[in-house]
Write a protein that holds these residues in place. Structure first.
Motif, short mmCIF file in Angstrom:
data_model
loop_
_atom_site.label_atom_id
_atom_site.label_comp_id
_atom_site.label_asym_id
_atom_site.label_seq_id
_atom_site.Cartn_x
_atom_site.Cartn_y
_atom_site.Cartn_z
N SER A 163 0.86 -1.17 0.00
CA SER A 163 0.00 0.00 0.00
C SER A 163 0.90 1.23 0.00
CB SER A 163 -0.92 -0.01 1.23
OG SER A 163 -0.15 0.19 2.41
N PRO A 164 0.32 2.42 -0.16
CA PRO A 164 1.15 3.63 -0.09
C PRO A 164 1.84 3.81 1.25
CG PRO A 164 -0.97 4.11 -1.11
CD PRO A 164 -1.06 2.72 -0.57
N PHE A 165 1.37 3.10 2.29
CA PHE A 165 1.93 3.30 3.61
C PHE A 165 2.70 2.09 4.13
CE2 PHE A 165 -2.10 5.58 3.17
CZ PHE A 165 -1.64 6.88 3.29
N ARG A 166 2.55 0.94 3.48
CA ARG A 166 3.25 -0.25 3.95
C ARG A 166 3.57 -1.15 2.77
NH1 ARG A 166 1.01 -3.78 8.89
NH2 ARG A 166 2.01 -2.04 9.97
N GLN A 167 4.77 -1.67 2.75
CA GLN A 167 5.21 -2.60 1.72
C GLN A 167 5.61 -3.90 2.41
OE1 GLN A 167 5.39 -2.04 -1.69
NE2 GLN A 167 4.37 -0.08 -1.35
N SER A 168 4.74 -4.91 2.32
CA SER A 168 5.02 -6.18 2.98
C SER A 168 4.24 -7.28 2.28
CB SER A 168 4.65 -6.12 4.46
OG SER A 168 3.26 -5.91 4.61
N VAL A 169 4.65 -8.53 2.55
CA VAL A 169 3.96 -9.70 2.02
C VAL A 169 3.84 -10.72 3.15
CG1 VAL A 169 4.75 -9.37 -0.35
CG2 VAL A 169 6.12 -10.74 1.22
N LEU A 170 2.93 -11.67 2.95
CA LEU A 170 2.75 -12.76 3.90
C LEU A 170 3.24 -14.05 3.26
CD1 LEU A 170 -0.81 -12.06 5.40
CD2 LEU A 170 1.42 -11.59 6.43
N VAL A 171 3.94 -14.87 4.04
CA VAL A 171 4.41 -16.18 3.59
C VAL A 171 3.80 -17.25 4.49
CG1 VAL A 171 6.56 -15.36 2.57
CG2 VAL A 171 6.50 -15.92 4.98
N ASN A 172 3.71 -18.47 3.94
CA ASN A 172 3.01 -19.55 4.65
C ASN A 172 3.93 -20.35 5.57
OD1 ASN A 172 4.53 -20.81 2.70
ND2 ASN A 172 2.95 -22.26 2.11
N VAL A 173 4.89 -19.70 6.18
CA VAL A 173 5.72 -20.34 7.20
C VAL A 173 5.69 -19.45 8.44
CG1 VAL A 173 7.25 -21.61 5.65
CG2 VAL A 173 7.77 -19.24 6.19
N GLY A 174 5.71 -20.10 9.60
CA GLY A 174 5.61 -19.33 10.83
C GLY A 174 6.33 -19.98 11.98
N ALA A 175 5.78 -19.79 13.17
CA ALA A 175 6.44 -20.30 14.37
C ALA A 175 6.54 -21.82 14.36
CB ALA A 175 5.66 -19.84 15.61
N ARG A 176 5.58 -22.49 13.75
CA ARG A 176 5.65 -23.94 13.69
C ARG A 176 6.84 -24.42 12.87
NH1 ARG A 176 0.89 -25.46 9.27
NH2 ARG A 176 1.83 -24.32 7.52
N ASP A 177 7.33 -23.55 11.98
CA ASP A 177 8.50 -23.88 11.17
C ASP A 177 9.79 -23.34 11.78
OD1 ASP A 177 6.97 -25.01 8.83
OD2 ASP A 177 6.16 -22.99 8.85
N GLY A 178 9.70 -22.77 12.98
CA GLY A 178 10.88 -22.24 13.65
C GLY A 178 11.27 -20.85 13.22
#
Length: 307
Positions: free
Chosen positions: A134-149
């Motif tokens: 967005s004009p205020f944030r540049q980020s993406v989500l990935v399908n790995v998290g705490a369960r993957d360390g």
């Protein structure tokens, strides 16, 4: 009236006579045609040779009708084949699109496998599931998290260069803050001059370089890598190349393909020092910088004399 009656009396017998003669002739022709004799066979052959060629004109309508029916049947078969080919073509187009997508994914995965990294660094590969740019944030989500360390702060790369860092970890997903985000600040080294700077995101694909030691030693096209200062990122991760912006500032043309982020490699960087309680960063000694430092407590005369 008498004349018409007489004509009817003559026409009736003559008609019956002609019909009888025709029937007898046909019966005789049938019998002759069925006789198995050499003479009769020669007679039949002679009749056929004489009569049949002269009847080609009579057979023309029948022959044309038969050819028309045959052509219509062939047209029906061609139409059915054309419909089958159209259906197969649609299926082939769908398979072609699927093959192209698989080819692109395979190429990106191969790029991820071909990235040369420090042997001490291990990684986890994740799939980009959404883009929250967005004009205020540049980020993406990935399908790995705490369960993957996954741990907050780890760097991420695509098949070519550095993309950003983990800025939020859930149980099954993580948020990656891109280098282009306005909150992103990473220390970098410019090669071959060795100049150090800060790559500051500004929501553009070519973020600027701040706090350069000596601008004169930096040239467009120089290689930009992570410096490793502060323990934020491992050193020598490819970031991009120096470029001169239209505003006259030195910027970085990022090596990562931000237009097609599908797979990201999360590097297991060395753990950096964690601050368990940020509220206690100010120690009691810091009070000397407050009002107490401006108006110190008075010293007794006895203490002065003893000094």
């Amino acid at each position: 009236m008498a004349s018409d009656k007489n004509n009817d009396d003559y026409i009736g017998p003559i008609r019956r006579l002609l019909v009888g003669v025709l029937v007898l002739a046909l019966i005789g022709l049938f019998l002759v045609w069925r006789i198995d004799s050499p003479r009769v066979e020669r007679l039949r052959a002679a009749v056929i040779d004489t009569v049949v060629p002269s009847f080609d004109w009579a057979m023309a309508p029948i022959t044309g009708t038969a050819n028309l029916i045959s052509d219509y049947q062939s047209y029906q078969q061609l139409r059915e084949q054309n419909q089958d080919l159209r259906r197969e073509l649609q299926q082939m187009k769908a398979w072609r699109e699927a093959a192209l997508q698989l080819e692109q994914e395979n190429a990106k995965l191969l790029d991820l496998n071909n990235v040369s990294l420090d042997p001490q660094l291990t990684f986890v590969t994740g799939v980009v599931i959404t883009d929250s740019g967005s004009p205020f944030r540049q980020s993406v989500l990935v399908n790995v998290g705490a369960r993957d360390g996954i741990i907050d702060g780890w760097p991420t790369m695509d098949g070519i260069g550095l993309v950003g860092r983990i800025a939020g970890v859930g149980q099954e997903t993580s948020r990656v803050m891109l280098l282009t985000d306005t909150s992103s600040r990473i220390p970098v080294t410019i090669q071959p001059s060795g100049q150090r700077a800060i790559l500051a995101g500004d929501n553009s694909l070519n973020p600027p370089l701040d706090f350069l030691e000596d601008d004169a030693l930096v040239r467009p096209g120089d290689r930009v890598v992570s410096s490793g200062d502060g323990g934020v990122f491992p050193a020598d991760l490819l970031v991009g190349q120096v470029a001169l912006g239209t505003d006259g500032r030195l910027r970085v043309r990022l090596s990562a393909d931000y237009q097609r982020l599908e797979f990201l490699r999360v590097l297991r960087a060395q753990p950096h020092e964690q601050i368990p309680d940020p509220d206690n960063l100010l120690t009691p000694e810091a009070e000397f910088f407050g009002p107490a430092a401006i108006n110190p407590a008075p010293v007794s005369a006895v203490e002065v004399g003893d000094g």
